[in-house]
Design a protein around this motif. Structure first.
Motif, PDB file in Angstrom:
ATOM      1  N   ALA A 159       0.834  -1.203   0.000  1.00 53.94           N
ATOM      2  CA  ALA A 159       0.000   0.000   0.000  1.00 53.94           C
ATOM      3  C   ALA A 159       0.870   1.254   0.000  1.00 53.94           C
ATOM      4  CB  ALA A 159      -0.903  -0.014   1.228  1.00 53.94           C
ATOM      5  N   GLY A 160       0.581   2.157  -0.923  1.00 57.26           N
ATOM      6  CA  GLY A 160       1.340   3.399  -0.986  1.00 57.26           C
ATOM      7  C   GLY A 160       2.798   3.220  -1.339  1.00 57.26           C
ATOM      8  N   LEU A 161       3.095   2.164  -2.081  1.00 55.74           N
ATOM      9  CA  LEU A 161       4.486   1.783  -2.311  1.00 55.74           C
ATOM     10  C   LEU A 161       5.295   2.846  -3.050  1.00 55.74           C
ATOM     11  CD1 LEU A 161       5.822  -0.860  -1.421  1.00 55.74           C
ATOM     12  CD2 LEU A 161       5.774  -1.583  -3.813  1.00 55.74           C
ATOM     13  N   ASP A 162       4.682   3.518  -3.991  1.00 54.76           N
ATOM     14  CA  ASP A 162       5.437   4.479  -4.800  1.00 54.76           C
ATOM     15  C   ASP A 162       5.962   5.657  -3.988  1.00 54.76           C
ATOM     16  OD1 ASP A 162       5.123   2.942  -7.033  1.00 54.76           O
ATOM     17  OD2 ASP A 162       3.414   4.069  -7.822  1.00 54.76           O
ATOM     18  N   ALA A 163       5.422   5.851  -2.806  1.00 52.49           N
ATOM     19  CA  ALA A 163       5.877   6.961  -1.966  1.00 52.49           C
ATOM     20  C   ALA A 163       6.949   6.526  -0.963  1.00 52.49           C
ATOM     21  CB  ALA A 163       4.690   7.564  -1.213  1.00 52.49           C
ATOM     22  N   GLN A 164       7.376   5.261  -1.041  1.00 53.24           N
ATOM     23  CA  GLN A 164       8.329   4.736  -0.072  1.00 53.24           C
ATOM     24  C   GLN A 164       9.765   4.833  -0.591  1.00 53.24           C
ATOM     25  OE1 GLN A 164       7.104   3.950   2.911  1.00 53.24           O
ATOM     26  NE2 GLN A 164       5.155   4.562   1.980  1.00 53.24           N
ATOM     27  N   PRO A 165      10.735   4.831   0.314  1.00 53.16           N
ATOM     28  CA  PRO A 165      12.148   4.792  -0.115  1.00 53.16           C
ATOM     29  C   PRO A 165      12.416   3.536  -0.938  1.00 53.16           C
ATOM     30  CG  PRO A 165      11.965   5.332   2.214  1.00 53.16           C
ATOM     31  CD  PRO A 165      10.599   4.924   1.780  1.00 53.16           C
ATOM     32  N   THR A 166      12.938   3.732  -2.142  1.00 47.96           N
ATOM     33  CA  THR A 166      13.068   2.622  -3.090  1.00 47.96           C
ATOM     34  C   THR A 166      14.421   2.668  -3.790  1.00 47.96           C
ATOM     35  OG1 THR A 166      10.678   2.620  -3.490  1.00 47.96           O
ATOM     36  CG2 THR A 166      12.059   1.566  -5.153  1.00 47.96           C
ATOM     37  N   LEU A 167      14.975   1.469  -3.992  1.00 49.61           N
ATOM     38  CA  LEU A 167      16.176   1.305  -4.805  1.00 49.61           C
ATOM     39  C   LEU A 167      15.815   0.426  -6.000  1.00 49.61           C
ATOM     40  CD1 LEU A 167      18.710   0.448  -1.938  1.00 49.61           C
ATOM     41  CD2 LEU A 167      18.428   2.658  -3.067  1.00 49.61           C
ATOM     42  N   GLY A 168      16.256   0.822  -7.182  1.00 50.85           N
ATOM     43  CA  GLY A 168      15.993   0.004  -8.352  1.00 50.85           C
ATOM     44  C   GLY A 168      14.775   0.453  -9.131  1.00 50.85           C
ATOM     45  N   PRO A 169      14.655  -0.059 -10.358  1.00 49.10           N
ATOM     46  CA  PRO A 169      13.588   0.389 -11.250  1.00 49.10           C
ATOM     47  C   PRO A 169      12.222  -0.192 -10.907  1.00 49.10           C
ATOM     48  CG  PRO A 169      14.874  -1.334 -12.293  1.00 49.10           C
ATOM     49  CD  PRO A 169      15.570  -1.027 -10.998  1.00 49.10           C
ATOM     50  N   ARG A 170      11.197   0.614 -11.101  1.00 46.24           N
ATOM     51  CA  ARG A 170       9.840   0.161 -10.827  1.00 46.24           C
ATOM     52  C   ARG A 170       9.462  -1.021 -11.698  1.00 46.24           C
ATOM     53  NH1 ARG A 170       4.429   0.528 -11.595  1.00 46.24           N
ATOM     54  NH2 ARG A 170       3.150   1.217  -9.835  1.00 46.24           N
ATOM     55  N   GLU A 171       9.999  -1.068 -12.928  1.00 49.68           N
ATOM     56  CA  GLU A 171       9.634  -2.119 -13.869  1.00 49.68           C
ATOM     57  C   GLU A 171      10.459  -3.393 -13.689  1.00 49.68           C
ATOM     58  OE1 GLU A 171      12.564   0.689 -15.869  1.00 49.68           O
ATOM     59  OE2 GLU A 171      10.827   0.822 -14.529  1.00 49.68           O
ATOM     60  N   ALA A 172      11.214  -3.490 -12.626  1.00 45.91           N
ATOM     61  CA  ALA A 172      12.026  -4.683 -12.380  1.00 45.91           C
ATOM     62  C   ALA A 172      11.155  -5.925 -12.264  1.00 45.91           C
ATOM     63  CB  ALA A 172      12.834  -4.502 -11.098  1.00 45.91           C
ATOM     64  N   THR A 173      11.740  -7.062 -12.588  1.00 44.81           N
ATOM     65  CA  THR A 173      11.004  -8.330 -12.503  1.00 44.81           C
ATOM     66  C   THR A 173      10.484  -8.589 -11.096  1.00 44.81           C
ATOM     67  OG1 THR A 173      12.354  -9.289 -14.261  1.00 44.81           O
ATOM     68  CG2 THR A 173      11.205 -10.828 -12.798  1.00 44.81           C
ATOM     69  N   ALA A 174      11.306  -8.337 -10.113  1.00 47.86           N
ATOM     70  CA  ALA A 174      10.945  -8.641  -8.729  1.00 47.86           C
ATOM     71  C   ALA A 174      10.869  -7.380  -7.887  1.00 47.86           C
ATOM     72  CB  ALA A 174      11.961  -9.596  -8.122  1.00 47.86           C
ATOM     73  N   THR A 175       9.999  -7.423  -6.898  1.00 46.64           N
ATOM     74  CA  THR A 175       9.912  -6.353  -5.907  1.00 46.64           C
ATOM     75  C   THR A 175      10.034  -6.977  -4.521  1.00 46.64           C
ATOM     76  OG1 THR A 175       8.497  -4.970  -7.305  1.00 46.64           O
ATOM     77  CG2 THR A 175       8.458  -4.528  -4.943  1.00 46.64           C
ATOM     78  N   ILE A 176      10.928  -6.419  -3.726  1.00 44.04           N
ATOM     79  CA  ILE A 176      11.167  -6.887  -2.359  1.00 44.04           C
ATOM     80  C   ILE A 176      10.748  -5.771  -1.415  1.00 44.04           C
ATOM     81  CG2 ILE A 176      12.912  -7.662  -0.713  1.00 44.04           C
ATOM     82  CD1 ILE A 176      14.608  -8.473  -3.243  1.00 44.04           C
ATOM     83  N   VAL A 177       9.745  -6.025  -0.598  1.00 42.97           N
ATOM     84  CA  VAL A 177       9.252  -5.029   0.347  1.00 42.97           C
ATOM     85  C   VAL A 177       9.646  -5.480   1.755  1.00 42.97           C
ATOM     86  CG1 VAL A 177       7.242  -3.786   1.222  1.00 42.97           C
ATOM     87  CG2 VAL A 177       7.313  -4.528  -1.179  1.00 42.97           C
ATOM     88  N   ALA A 178      10.512  -4.699   2.395  1.00 44.51           N
ATOM     89  CA  ALA A 178      11.068  -5.105   3.690  1.00 44.51           C
ATOM     90  C   ALA A 178      10.571  -4.191   4.805  1.00 44.51           C
ATOM     91  CB  ALA A 178      12.589  -5.078   3.632  1.00 44.51           C
TER      92      ALA A 178
END
Length: 243
Positions: free
Chosen positions: A65-84
């Motif tokens: 939820a609200g992921l785009d507003a979170q601190p992020t490394l790497g491209p949004r279009e990446a194959t995998a997303t790791i939410v820690a």
């Protein structure tokens, strides 16, 4: 057909997502286990009943939820997303940051295979709460400074307490960034970013994180794969994600 094949793979690997407990909230102690041990683990009952075979997507999963507003490394279009979900005061999160995150950065993020999203989740020691307030205040000003401060909390974790975390934060920001450390701390003390803090807390609660950190949610090709908590190794992540 491809999706069915991957789901079977995920179902098999999910059984391996087991292992060593993470930090548990406000018990005053970290979970059992050997720091840095690989193999991944979840506390009994920490596996997500919705995991494998679930039809949940990245867009609908509560952990995102609200992921785009979170601190992020790497491209949004990446194959995998790791939410820690991590607590700066959690020793098991420190082990995760020392042993696993560097390889995520170097081998998955840098190669464009994955994006890594940090969600602050203060449930272990009390000083984690003002630290998270300072992190949100910092992130609102500078993403780069956020990652630096985030790493600083884990690197010097044993030096922090509720009484000194904000003064030490101000000193670190003044020495290592262009930010006004006093302003960051003033906002943290005033709870100026309470809403941002609450977004992460609500996401963690809705996703069933409970009071265990770190808890990592894994997505591939926009679909939820599984989650892992405690000693989450790089091999565990790549195996579960099929990377």
């Amino acid at each position: 057909m491809r999706r069915q094949t991957r789901r079977r793979f995920v179902a098999a690997t999910a059984l391996a997502v087991a292992g060593i407990a993470g930090c548990t909230g406000r018990t005053g102690s970290a979970g059992a286990g050997t720091e840095g041990t690989s193999g991944g683990a979840t506390e009994p009952g920490d596996t997500d009943g919705r995991t494998t075979g679930s039809s949940e997507s990245l867009d609908s999963h509560p952990a995102a939820a609200g992921l785009d507003a979170q601190p992020t490394l790497g491209p949004r279009e990446a194959t995998a997303t790791i939410v820690a979900f991590e607590d700066p005061s959690c020793p098991r999160c420190r082990a995760f940051e020392r042993n696993t995150v560097p390889r995520i950065r170097d081998e998955l993020v840098a190669t464009g295979q994955a994006r890594f999203v940090a969600r602050t989740y203060p449930v272990v020691y009390p000083w984690g709460e003002p630290a998270v307030q300072a992190l949100e205040s910092t992130f609102a000003r500078s993403s780069e400074a956020f990652w630096g401060l985030f790493a600083h909390y884990f690197a010097d974790q044993d030096a922090f307490s509720t009484d000194n975390v904000l003064p030490r934060t101000e000193e670190w920001l003044a020495a290592n960034t262009d930010l006004d450390g006093a302003a960051v701390v003033a906002d943290a003390e005033a709870g100026a970013y309470d809403d941002a803090v609450q977004v992460d807390l609500d996401a963690g609660e809705a996703a069933g994180v409970g009071r265990t950190t770190p808890t990592v949610f894994l997505f591939r090709d926009g679909e939820y794969v599984t989650r892992a908590g405690g000693s989450v190794s790089f091999d565990l992540l790549t195996s579960a994600l099929g990377l």
